[in-house]
Scaffold this active site. Sequence first.
Site, short mmCIF file in Angstrom:
data_model
loop_
_atom_site.label_atom_id
_atom_site.label_comp_id
_atom_site.label_asym_id
_atom_site.label_seq_id
_atom_site.Cartn_x
_atom_site.Cartn_y
_atom_site.Cartn_z
CG ASP A 101 -5.66 -5.48 2.29
OD1 ASP A 101 -6.29 -6.55 2.45
OD2 ASP A 101 -5.45 -5.00 1.16
CB SER B 57 -0.95 -0.02 1.19
OG SER B 57 -1.90 1.03 1.09
CB THR B 58 1.15 4.21 2.25
OG1 THR B 58 -0.26 4.30 2.40
CG2 THR B 58 1.75 5.60 2.17
CG MET C 113 -2.42 3.09 7.88
SD MET C 113 -1.48 3.08 9.42
CE MET C 113 -0.68 4.68 9.32
CG HIS D 17 -4.07 -0.88 -1.06
ND1 HIS D 17 -3.85 -0.78 0.29
CD2 HIS D 17 -4.59 -2.11 -1.27
CE1 HIS D 17 -4.22 -1.92 0.88
NE2 HIS D 17 -4.66 -2.74 -0.06
#
Length: 351
Positions: free
Chosen positions: A293, A171-172, A290, A197
Amino acid sequence: MITNKKIKVLVVDDSMLFRKVLIDNLSQKPTIEVIGYAVDAFDAQKKIMQLKPEVVTCDVEMPRMSGIDFVKQLLPRHPVPIILVSNLNLNVFDALKAGAVDFVRKPDMSKNNDITTFINSLAVKISIASKAKVRVPGTASALPTTARAQTLKCNMSALSQNTTVIAIGASTGGTEATLEVVRNLPANTPGIVITQHMPEGFTKMYADRLNRICKMEAKEAENGDKIEKGRILIAPGNLQMQVVRAGVSYAVRCYSGEKVSGHRPSVDVLFKSMADNVGRQGIGIILTGMGKDGAQGLLEMRGKGSFTIGQDKESCVVYGMPMVAHNIGAVCQQASCANIANVLLNHLNKL
């Protein structure tokens, strides 16, 4: 009475109308305080010195100096988390490479629902960015790319069959972390499936970028695509992606399902399908991001005999997803982002 501290945000955008939309809507969020705005990169540099924001939102396309050049010039001197606000623009990846933390796609201003969704997404990203580690290129202690490339070799006979599948979730901070992992993998590496993501549209551009840089072929996944040696498949934005059996090998199923763990595509969806359908022939890698997931899915993979790798805290932009995975026992081995490819290939060469 103790109150939660608000995140101080500076808005940088040359459009007066769009600035107003951002300021008015973000100011309504209880955790955010918009402390000012800037009309271009030069104005932003002054305002950052004066106002000391904790997070900056920045348009990619601006007059006088682009958002990319702004990020490149600013971060070495003032490492503040920057979230890019962009139309469907390939330049966003150059800005992420330069050290921006994340990005969000600009909404259709004629649709109120789009604006609401956009603001909610941006507010979440601002919260994440306020806790993120700003990565300034050139300051990491990672091995140089050329040195790493010399260490990445595959045993050709061990990888001759299309029975191993590698799944990566991020993700991030994940666009650059994933690239770091896959860019020097040999062309004969087993098939890789990736859930990052990322908004719809950008996943195609990201896959094309990987395809230009990597030795493996990369593409945005389409429903029914075969997972093959030397190929990387990226989950399409706004679709879920699973690994399914296709005779003696594997393929991907892409579909418009519900959000899982708050995401579509979701890393948990990918990893759980790996546990169900690939089992001990699977390898799972969870990278920066973050939340949680992918953590449960990775635990299920490990429970079915898969080898699992988690990015370590020191090299993560946000040590969230890998931390949860590590804490629940889903990770066989932790490694720095720069060393994950070596850990992966060492495991593959033992098969």
